[in-house]
Design an enzyme around this catalytic site. Structure first.
Site, short mmCIF file in Angstrom:
data_model
loop_
_atom_site.label_atom_id
_atom_site.label_comp_id
_atom_site.label_asym_id
_atom_site.label_seq_id
_atom_site.Cartn_x
_atom_site.Cartn_y
_atom_site.Cartn_z
N CYS A 134 21.76 -23.55 2.26
CA CYS A 134 20.46 -23.88 2.57
C CYS A 134 19.37 -23.04 1.90
O CYS A 134 19.29 -21.93 2.52
CB CYS A 134 20.16 -24.29 4.12
SG CYS A 134 18.45 -24.65 4.52
N CYS A 137 16.29 -22.27 4.27
CA CYS A 137 16.56 -21.29 5.66
C CYS A 137 16.69 -19.78 4.83
O CYS A 137 16.34 -18.99 5.39
CB CYS A 137 17.93 -21.80 6.05
SG CYS A 137 18.31 -23.55 6.39
N ASP A 138 17.49 -19.69 3.82
CA ASP A 138 17.83 -18.49 3.26
C ASP A 138 17.32 -17.94 2.04
O ASP A 138 17.61 -16.89 1.67
CB ASP A 138 19.61 -18.24 3.05
CG ASP A 138 20.24 -18.72 4.29
OD1 ASP A 138 19.52 -18.59 5.47
OD2 ASP A 138 21.47 -19.21 4.37
#
Ligand code: NAP
Length: 323
Positions: A134, A137-138
């Protein structure tokens, strides 16, 4: 009717647990099958910085612990078991955990989707330590670093383009000599000076000390092997919706995702869906939570409209926050 639950929720990611919070606060005493590994994809995520309400960020497992406590506080019953099969053909919905059968007036399906993996032992070893599925997300952890994206579909194009906001260099590694992504998404990648495509190449191994340091690659045409120094590897090789246990109980699309017919209502009356098991577009914790809320509200209204007799004797507001 005591052995017939008002609602069974299957899944315990942000969608399932938000459904649990809402249906519990509506006094419906939900029974939640959380799975043997509760919490969904956030349990394998480190810092979550984009879930509103946590300005300093929060680690994924802690966020899920908060959600489960919140659901329990309002009386949701959480069972840490995997559902093995279902039968939604009758008015009373039937759900099995092994040989044990449970019945309910209504069901919310929130079993999510699992990112497809390459299947390498080293990929598992470095999961959360440089290997991620992701970028949203990261990605922000890779400021001025070199990252790789595996895949050749729209997700890979999207992830690679997104990562150029942070990373100094992004390699897209694809197993064939052409992308399957839409032309517009491909063009964004091919015209981005920060992105370099490595064609006809597969990853043999993820290497590093404590975190990802390089990838062992193999050219699928020449068989030649090489090492590529990277700080991160983002997998974008598709997702697998967790719908196998459903058989043909509800309508699925050609990729196995649950189809909605009206708002969050599935093809079966009284069976609702929330989160990534339906949504293959947004796939965010916050959107899954939002859909879990929508499913719970749709379900409450359906029960009311149908005049389905439910047990509302739960004493919702007296529970302390569990430890
Ligand atoms: P996808 O279209 O199925 O593409 C998966 C990619 O991963 C393919 O290029 C495939 O290679 C590769 N792949 C699969 N297994 C692999 C393996 N074991 N090793 C190496 N490579 C592997 O999946 P997606 O990109 O996640 O997209 C899913 C759906 O969502 C699509 O319909 C897509 O259009 C849509 N989507 C749309 C948007 C958007 O419009 N903004 C964004 C994201 C996704 P091959 O090509 O060789 O099979």
């Amino acid at each position: 009717m005591s052995d017939i639950h008002n609602v069974i929720i299957i899944g315990s990611g942000p969608a399932g647990l938000t459904s649990a919070i809402y249906t519990a606060r509506a006094n419906l005493k939900p029974l939640v099958f959380a799975g043997l590994e509760f919490g969904g994809q956030l349990m394998t995520t480190t810092e979550v910085e984009n879930f509103p309400g946590f300005p300093e960020g929060i680690v994924g497992p802690e966020l899920m612990q908060h959600m489960i406590k919140q659901a329990k506080r309002f009386g949701a019953e959480i069972v840490h078991q995997n559902v093995s099969k279902v039968d939604f053909s009758g008015e009373v919905k039937r759900v099995w955990v092994g040989a044990d059968e449970y019945k309910a007036r209504s069901v919310i399906l929130a079993t999510g989707a699992s990112p497809r993996k390459l299947g390498l032992p080293s990929e598992q070893e470095f999961w959360g330590k440089g290997v991620s599925s992701c970028a949203t997300c990261d990605g922000a952890f890779y400021r001025d670093k070199v990252v790789s994206v595996i895949g050749g579909g729209d997700s890979a194009m999207e992830e690679a383009t997104f990562l150029t906001r942070f990373a100094s260099k992004v390699y897209v590694i694809h197993r064939r000599g052409e992308f399957r992504a839409s032309k517009i998404m491909q063009d964004r990648v091919l015209n981005n000076p920060k992105i370099q495509v490595i064609w006809n190449t597969e990853v043999l191994e993820v290497k590093g000390q404590d975190v990802v340091g390089s990838l062992r690659l193999k050219n699928t045409e020449t068989g030649e092997e090489s090492d590529l120094a990277v700080d991160g590897m983002f997998l974008a090789i598709g997702h697998i919706p967790n719908t196998k246990f459903l058989g043909d109980a509800v309508e699925l699309d050609d990729q196995g995702y649950i189809v909605v017919k009206d708002k969050t209502h599935t093809s079966v009356e009284g069976v609702f869906v929330g989160g990534d098991v339906n949504d293959h577009r947004y796939r965010q914790a916050i959107t899954a939570a939002g859909m879990g809320c929508m499913a719970a509200i749709d379900l409450e209204r359906w029960l009311e409209e149908k005049g389905v007799e439910v047990d509302t004797t739960a004493d919702t507001y007296t529970n302390p926050v569990p430890a």
